[in-house]
Enzyme design. Structure first.
Site, mmCIF file in Angstrom:
data_model
loop_
_atom_site.group_PDB
_atom_site.id
_atom_site.type_symbol
_atom_site.label_atom_id
_atom_site.label_comp_id
_atom_site.label_asym_id
_atom_site.label_seq_id
_atom_site.Cartn_x
_atom_site.Cartn_y
_atom_site.Cartn_z
ATOM 1 N N SER A 234 -8.739 31.576 8.879
ATOM 2 C CA SER A 234 -7.369 31.517 8.561
ATOM 3 C C SER A 234 -6.781 30.118 8.680
ATOM 4 O O SER A 234 -6.860 30.177 9.641
ATOM 5 C CB SER A 234 -6.506 32.804 7.933
ATOM 6 O OG SER A 234 -5.749 32.859 7.135
ATOM 7 N N GLY A 235 -6.824 29.071 8.048
ATOM 8 C CA GLY A 235 -6.354 28.274 8.578
ATOM 9 C C GLY A 235 -6.941 27.079 9.040
ATOM 10 O O GLY A 235 -6.284 25.813 8.805
ATOM 11 N N THR B 252 -10.936 26.885 2.147
ATOM 12 C CA THR B 252 -10.391 26.818 0.667
ATOM 13 C C THR B 252 -10.318 24.762 0.846
ATOM 14 O O THR B 252 -11.075 24.836 -0.614
ATOM 15 C CB THR B 252 -8.965 26.906 0.145
ATOM 16 O OG1 THR B 252 -9.038 28.340 0.805
ATOM 17 C CG2 THR B 252 -8.555 27.115 -0.947
ATOM 18 N N ASN C 298 -1.358 30.284 8.315
ATOM 19 C CA ASN C 298 -1.853 29.373 7.365
ATOM 20 C C ASN C 298 -0.630 29.500 6.639
ATOM 21 O O ASN C 298 -0.980 31.149 5.880
ATOM 22 C CB ASN C 298 -3.165 29.743 6.635
ATOM 23 C CG ASN C 298 -3.197 29.148 5.824
ATOM 24 O OD1 ASN C 298 -3.320 28.087 5.162
ATOM 25 N ND2 ASN C 298 -4.952 29.333 4.932
ATOM 26 N N SER D 220 -3.173 30.922 2.735
ATOM 27 C CA SER D 220 -4.275 31.786 2.898
ATOM 28 C C SER D 220 -5.142 32.350 1.850
ATOM 29 O O SER D 220 -4.170 33.005 1.389
ATOM 30 C CB SER D 220 -3.633 32.822 4.320
ATOM 31 O OG SER D 220 -5.494 33.666 4.444
ATOM 32 N N SER D 221 -6.649 32.191 1.737
ATOM 33 C CA SER D 221 -7.215 33.068 0.923
ATOM 34 C C SER D 221 -7.133 34.477 1.375
ATOM 35 O O SER D 221 -7.644 34.461 2.137
ATOM 36 C CB SER D 221 -8.321 32.315 0.268
ATOM 37 O OG SER D 221 -8.503 30.702 0.709
ATOM 38 N N GLY E 292 -14.124 34.785 7.748
ATOM 39 C CA GLY E 292 -14.678 34.469 9.234
ATOM 40 C C GLY E 292 -14.171 36.131 9.886
ATOM 41 O O GLY E 292 -13.506 36.733 9.100
ATOM 42 N N GLU F 125 -12.804 38.468 11.874
ATOM 43 C CA GLU F 125 -11.437 38.196 12.393
ATOM 44 C C GLU F 125 -10.890 39.725 13.709
ATOM 45 O O GLU F 125 -11.607 40.530 13.443
ATOM 46 C CB GLU F 125 -10.847 38.698 10.927
ATOM 47 C CG GLU F 125 -10.247 37.721 10.320
ATOM 48 C CD GLU F 125 -9.599 38.321 9.217
ATOM 49 O OE1 GLU F 125 -8.801 37.531 7.793
ATOM 50 O OE2 GLU F 125 -8.711 39.403 9.237
#
Length: 1041
Positions: free
Chosen positions: A116-117, A121, A166, A169-170, A387, A389
Site C-alpha cells: 500500500s502506497g 493505483t 497511504n 490506499s486501495s 502486495g 503484507e
C-alpha cells in the site's frame, strides 16, 4: 515518429552505469547480491529514474512527486517502439502488451503488485491513460474511453481510504479487462473485484479514515441533497467517521473530489440517487444507539435514525427496529424471537452496515460492467492487487492477501520459465533446467481439500458445538502440525516461543515468515447476518433491492479461494507482463530512500528470485540487426556497412571482439550473451571508438565545410552579377519610359516610340483580357488617342461576330416560334410581356390523353385541335369563377367543362379581344350579338395570357383586333346590357365583384429595378437578334462573314 537517435537506448546508458546504475537488473555483474540490487535502485532513484527492468519485468519506485515523464510527447515516444529501444517506463510495458495483442492475436495481461502506497493505483491509471490517448478513436470509442477512465474515480471513492501508509490506499483487489476491436480501439471493459475491506466501514485505526465517499458526500453534497438524506456538513456527527480521529487530510480535497465523482457517475450512466440513499443509510446505521433494560435486553434510543433508515432503505420502521434488537431462532420447527443485549445488538448493527456496503460495492462494479459490456473482442487485462503484507498484528485479511501473493508468485515463476524456455527453443538454443524454490508446497498447505488451512477453517465454522478461534488453532496443530512451513507456539522451540503468542500460528512463505493471530478468524470467515436482518432486507421495495440482492453464498475464505482459482485461469490464458511497485519510505517524502523498508519489499515481492530465474541462462539478448547496427563500427569488416547475411555479420563482429565460445550463443534471429561483463566491455570499446570516429569525422566535416564555403562564395558572385545586370536593364527601361511620356504628344520619334508601342500593347492586352462575352455587354476599354479609330472598328467586328455566333447556335425550336407576333402585339403595351419572352410557346397546355375528357374527344370527331389551355370563366351575372378549358380548333374556339361543350365561338363571329395593360391574365372575347347561339361576350382568365392570345390571334387571323386597354374594359352582357371590368395595381392579385357592380381586378405591380432593366434590355436584344437572324436568311454576306 521520432528517429532512433532520439531514444535513450539501454546500451547507451551503460556508459553512465557508475552514476545512474543499469536499466536492467539482469546486467548486474553480482546478480545474487541483494546489496548490489538495492544500490542500483538507490542510484537510479537519486537521478529520478524510477523505472528499472528485470528482463521484461518493470520495477517502479514511487517518487512521491510529479515527474514530467507522462506527457503526450512521452506517449508518442514509446508508441510502436521496440521494448528495449527506449528507457524503462510504464508506457513501454503498456505499448508492448498492446502490440503483442495486435500482432500475435493473443490476449495480454499486466500484473501490478506492491505494498500500500507503492503506486499500484497510479500505475494502472497511467496504463489506462496511455491506451485512451494513443489508440484509434471514434465517437462510440470516445464514449467507452471516457467510461473506462471515469470508472477509476468512482471505484477509488467507494473502495479507497486514507491509511497510515497511504492517503489513497486501495482497500480491494481489482482485475480489469480492457476490450479492443479489430482496429485496435478500446470498445469495452469488465471489472472483477476481490476482498473488499468491509470492516473499515465500522472501524478505523487511529490516524486512518473510512472510505472516501462518506467524506466527499458530507463535504461536497448540495444543501438540498443533504437535507433529503438527513445528513449534516460535519463528519464529527457520525460514529463511523470519528473512530480514526482523522476527518480531514491535507493531500485530499473532498469537495473537489465529490464534483469529479458526480461527473464520473453521470458519464458511466448512474441517473438516480439510489446509491446515495444507501451511503447515507450506512451513516445513519452507525448513529443508532442502544440502551439496556434491567433484564439485559437492548432497546434503541435514537428513534430519528430509524425514521431516516426506513425512508432511505424503503423498509418498515417497526420491522427494522425489531430486527436490530432481536434475533430469530428456529427450534424444533418453531420460530422464536430472542432479545439481544447491548453488545450483541451493536454487533448486529455493524454486521448489517458491512453487508449493505459490501453488496453496494459489488452492485456498483456490476453497473460499471454493464456500461462497458462488449462481446467478441481482444483483451488486455490489468490486475491491481495487494502486495505481500506483514504487520505487527496479522489477521484474517493478511492471511488471504498473502495466500493470493503465493498463488501469483507460483504463476509468475511458471510463466517466466515457460517464456524463457519457449524463446530458447524458438532460437534453437539448448534449454538448461533452472533450480528454483517451488512454493506449491505452501499453496497446498493453505488450499488442499480436507487437510488445508481453509478447509479446516470452514469445517470449524460449520460444525455444531462451541467452536472458537482457539479450537480452530488446536485443530490446525493436530492436522498440519508436522508441516515444514507451519508452526505454532505449542510446536515451537523455546527460542521461537519468546517471539510468538499463544494465539498465533506461523507460515513460512516464499517471501519470509509471517505470524497470524487467530482472534476473529471464525467471525470474519462466517461474515453472517441474523436471520431477521436478512428478512428485513428481503422486505425492501423492488427498486431498493437492486443493490442488496447480490447475496453471495459460502464462507469468506472459500469464496476467496474460488475467485482466486478463476483469476489464475484467466491469467494463465493470457500473455503476462509484470509491474512491481516499491515505496521508498513510509513518510511519503520525495527523495528519501529507506534502505531497510526497501529491502523488506524486495524480499516480499520476490525480486531477487525473479532476477535469479532470469539470469539462469543468458543475461543479454538482442536481434541481429539491432546488435550489428550498434556495434558494427568496432570491426573493419562490418564498418561502415555489412552486405551479407545478418548472422554472418554478427559472427564476424564477435570474433573480432574476441568473444569466447562460452560467453555467447547465436540463435536463429538473436545473439545471446551470457555475462554482463562481456556486454560492458563491448560498450566501453564502443565509447572509445566513438572518440576516434568522432575525430576522423570532424576532420572530414571541416574539409567539406571549407569546400561548401568556396562553392557558396562562387555562386553568390554569379547571383550578384545577374542581379546587377537586371538592375541596369530596369534603370534603362524606366529612363526610356519617362522620356517617352514627356514626348508623348509629339509625332513618332526615337524618344517616344518605346512609350507609344507600350501604350498600344497595353491597350490591346487589356482589350484581350476584357472582351465582351455577350451581345448585352456594352463595356469597352477606353482607347488611347492614337487608337480611337482602330478601337471603333474592332468594336463593330466584335459585335458582328457575337451576333453571328448567337444566330448560328439558336435552337431550331426558336426558329418557328410565334414570338414575333407576340412582340408586335404586346411589346411595351402589357406589363407581363417581358416575363413571357424567355419562355418557349408550347403546342398545348393540356394533354390530349389525360386532361381532355374522352367523351369530348369523341364529340369533336376528327377535327384537329391546334391549342388547348385551362382557363377560368367569370359569369356575366354575378361574376362567379368557374374552371373551364379553352380549345382552339381550325374554325372556332370552344369552351368546355369536363366532358360538356359549354360554348362554341366561330372565328367569323369574333369581333375582337380586349386585355388590360397590367400584369393580370384577364381577357374578353367579344362576339357579334346577331348570333343567336351566343349569349354575350366571354370573360376569361389564363396564367399564360400572352401565349394564349397570340395563339387565338393567329388561329382566328385577328392580330389587329386585340385591344390593350388601360383602366377598364366594357363588354356586352345578354339582353343588351353592358358590363365593366376595372383594373388597378396592388401588392397581390385579387378578382372580386365591386360595390358598384363592376368586376374589380387588382393586378400585381411590376417592380422596375436594375434586374428588370437588364431583363428588358436582354429582351430588346433578343428581338433584334431574331430580326437579324431573319435577315441573315436572305443576306449571304452576313452569314459568310
Amino acid at each position: 515518429k521520432m528517429s532512433k537517435k532520439q531514444y535513450i537506448m539501454m546500451e547507451s546508458a551503460l556508459t553512465a552505469r557508475d552514476r545512474v546504475g543499469v536499466q536492467d537488473f539482469v546486467l548486474l555483474e553480482n546478480y545474487t547480491s541483494e546489496v548490489a540490487f538495492i544500490e542500483n535502485l538507490r542510484k537510479r532513484f537519486k537521478e529520478n529514474l524510477i523505472y528499472t527492468y528485470i528482463g521484461s519485468v518493470l520495477v517502479s519506485m514511487n517518487p512521491y512527486k510529479d515527474l514530467e515523464i507522462y506527457t503526450k510527447q512521452h506517449m508518442e515516444r514509446y508508441r510502436g517502439v521496440n521494448f528495449y529501444e527506449v528507457s524503462p517506463h510504464i508506457y513501454a510495458v503498456a505499448d508492448n502488451a498492446y502490440r503483442s495483442m495486435r500482432t500475435e492475436r493473443r490476449d495480454q495481461c499486466i500484473l501490478i503488485s506492491g505494498e500500500s502506497g507503492a503506486g499500484k493505483t497510479e500505475a494502472s491509471k497511467k496504463v489506462l491513460q496511455y491506451y485512451a490517448i494513443t489508440c484509434p478513436a471514434s465517437e462510440h470509442v470516445q464514449t467507452v474511453k471516457d467510461r473506462l477512465l471515469q470508472s477509476n474515480p468512482v471505484l477509488e471513492a467507494f473502495g479507497n481510504a486514507k491509511t497510515l501508509r497511504n492517503d489513497n490506499s486501495s482497500r480491494f483487489g481489482k482485475y480489469m479487462d480492457i476490450q479492443f476491436d479489430f482496429k485496435g480501439a478500446p470498445v469495452g471493459g469488465h471489472i472483477i473485484n476481490y476482498l473488499l475491506e468491509k470492516s473499515r466501514v465500522v472501524h478505523q485505526s487511529h490516524g486512518e479514515r473510512n472510505f472516501h465517499i462518506f467524506y466527499q458526500l458530507i463535504e461536497g453534497g448540495e444543501e438540498d441533497l443533504l437535507r433529503r438524506l438527513g445528513l449534516e456538513k460535519n463528519p464529527q456527527q457520525y460514529q463511523y467517521l470519528v473512530k480514526g480521529n482523522c476527518p480531514k487530510v491535507s493531500s485530499i480535497n473532498d469537495r473537489n473530489d465529490w464534483k469529479i465523482v458526480r461527473k464520473a457517475l453521470s458519464i458511466i450512466g448512474f441517473t438516480d440517487d439510489e446509491l446515495l440513499n444507501i451511503i447515507a443509510s450506512v451513516l445513519h446505521l452507525g448513529n443508532v444507539q442502544y440502551g439496556g433494560e434491567d433484564s439485559g435486553s437492548a432497546y434503541i434510543t435514537t428513534e430519528t435514525q430509524i425514521k431516516y433508515l426506513a425512508r432511505l432503505l424503503g423498509v418498515d420502521g417497526t420491522v427494522l427496529k425489531e430486527a436490530l434488537t432481536h434475533k430469530k431462532i428456529i427450534a424444533k420447527g418453531e420460530e422464536l424471537m430472542s432479545p439481544l443485549n447491548q453488545e450483541q445488538a451493536a454487533s448486529a448493527r455493524d454486521a448489517l452496515s458491512k453487508a449493505i456496503y459490501g453488496r453496494t460495492f459489488t452492485w456498483l462494479v456490476n453497473k460499471i460492467n454493464d456500461s462497458l459490456a462488449f462481446k467478441n473482442a481482444s483483451v488486455i487485462g490489468l490486475l491491481d492487487i495487494y502486495g505481500f503484507e506483514v504487520f505487527q498484528n496479522n489477521s484474517f485479511e493478511q492471511f488471504c492477501i498473502n495466500y493470493c501473493n503465493e498463488k501469483l508468485q507460483q504463476l509468475f515463476i511458471e510463466l517466466t520459465l515457460k517464456s524463457e524456455q519457449e524463446e530458447y527453443e524458438a532460437e534453437g538454443i539448448t534449454w538448461e533446467p533452472v533450480q528454483y524454490f517451488n512454493n506449491k508446497i505452501i499453496c497446498d498447505l493453505v488450499e488442499e481439500k480436507f487437510k488445508g488451512i481453509i478447509s479446516i477453517l470452514d469445517e470449524e465454522c460449520l460444525r455444531p458445538g462451541d467452536a472458537s478461534d482457539i479450537t480452530f488453532l488446536e485443530k490446525l496443530e493436530d492436522t498440519v502440525g508436522g508441516h515444514a512451513h507451519f508452526l505454532t507456539h505449542k510446536l515451537a522451540d523455546g527460542k521461537t516461543r519468546k517471539v510468538m503468542g499463544r494465539e498465533e500460528f506461523r507460515l513460512i512463505h516464499y517471501a519470509g515468515e509471517v505470524n497470524y493471530n487467530v482472534n476473529g478468524f471464525l467471525d470474519k470467515n462466517n461474515d453472517l447476518l441474523f436471520r431477521n436482518l436478512k428478512e428485513v432486507r428481503e422486505q425492501k421495495k423492488q427498486k431498493k433491492t437492486k443493490i442488496c440482492k447480490y447475496n453471495i453464498s459460502g464462507l469468506k475464505s472459500t469464496q476467496f479461494k474460488n475467485s482466486l482459482a478463476k483469476l489464475m485461469e484467466i491469467l494463465m490464458s493470457k500473455e503476462p507482463s509484470y509491474v512491481r511497485c516499491i515505496k521508498p519510505n513510509d513518510a511519503k517524502q520525495a527523495g528519501r530512500f529507506d534502505e531497510v523498508l526497501i529491502r523488506h519489499q524486495v524480499k516480499y515481492l520476490g525480486l531477487m528470485e525473479n532476477l535469479r530465474v532470469r539470469r539462469a541462462g543468458f543475461a543479454y539478448r538482442r536481434r541481429y540487426e539491432t546488435f550489428l547496427q550498434r556495434y558494427k563500427s568496432l570491426c573493419p569488416d562490418t564498418w561502415p556497412n555489412w552486405d551479407g547475411r545478418l548472422v554472418d555479420g554478427v559472427s564476424t563482429l564477435v570474433k573480432h571482439l574476441g568473444y569466447k565460445p562460452e560467453e555467447y550463443k547465436l540463435g536463429r534471429t538473436k545473439i545471446f550473451i551470457r555475462f554482463p561483463k562481456t556486454l560492458f566491455a563491448t560498450e566501453d570499446a564502443l565509447e572509445v571508438r566513438k572518440h576516434s570516429l568522432g575525430y576522423s569525422q570532424k576532420t572530414k566535416y571541416r574539409k567539406m565545410r571549407q569546400s561548401a564555403i568556396k562553392i557558396q562564395a562562387w555562386w553568390r558572385g554569379i547571383l550578384a552579377c545577374r542581379k546587377a545586370k537586371r538592375r541596369r536593364e530596369a534603370a534603362n527601361t524606366i529612363r526610356r519610359f519617362i522620356k517617352g511620356f514627356i514626348y508623348r504628344h509629339q509625332p513618332r520619334c526615337p524618344e517616344n516610340e518605346y512609350f507609344l508601342d507600350y501604350v498600344r500593347y497595353s491597350f490591346l492586352m487589356k482589350l484581350h483580357r476584357s472582351l465582351p462575352k455577350t451581345v448585352l455587354d456594352k463595356s469597352w476599354p477606353t482607347p488611347p488617342p492614337a487608337l480611337v479609330e482602330a478601337s471603333e472598328q474592332l468594336r463593330k467586328l466584335c459585335m458582328q461576330n457575337m451576333v453571328w455566333k448567337y444566330c448560328k447556335n439558336i435552337n431550331p425550336e426558336w426558329k418557328h416560334q410565334q414570338k414575333m407576333v407576340a412582340s408586335e402585339i404586346f411589346k411595351d403595351k402589357k406589363d407581363n410581356y417581358p416575363q413571357s419572352v424567355p419562355k418557349l410557346f408550347v403546342d398545348t397546355r393540356l394533354s390530349e390523353f389525360s386532361d381532355i375528357n374522352p367523351k369530348l374527344q369523341q364529340a369533336l370527331g376528327n377535327e384537329k385541335m391546334k391549342y388547348a389551355v385551362p382557363v377560368t370563366k367569370y359569369d356575366r351575372n354575378g361574376y362567379k369563377a368557374r374552371n373551364r378549358q379553352l380549345l382552339l380548333m381550325a374554325n372556332s374556339a370552344i369552351i368546355v367543362e369536363e366532358g360538356k361543350l359549354k360554348q362554341c365561338i366561330d372565328y367569323s363571329s369574333l369581333k375582337g379581344i380586349s386585355v388590360s395593360s397590367l400584369s393580370d391574365g384577364m381577357f374578353v372575347l367579344h362576339v357579334t350579338c346577331e348570333d343567336n347561339k351566343q349569349k354575350g361576350d366571354v370573360v376569361l382568365q389564363c396564367e399564360h395570357v400572352i401565349e394564349t392570345l397570340t395563339k387565338v390571334a393567329i388561329c382566328a387571323d385577328k392580330m389587329n383586333s386585340i385591344n390593350i386597354n388601360q383602366g377598364s374594359i366594357k363588354f356586352n352582357v345578354a339582353q343588351g346590357k353592358e358590363g365593366i371590368i376595372d383594373f388597378t395595381s396592388g401588392s397581390e392579385l385579387l378578382i372580386a365583384k365591386a360595390k358598384n357592380g363592376h368586376l374589380s381586378v387588382v393586378s400585381i405591380a411590376v417592380e422596375i429595378n436594375l434586374n428588370g432593366c437588364l431583363s428588358r434590355l436582354f429582351f430588346f436584344f433578343l428581338t433584334e437578334i431574331m430580326n437579324l437572324f431573319l435577315i441573315s436568311q436572305t443576306a449571304p454576306r452576313l452569314n459568310s462573314r
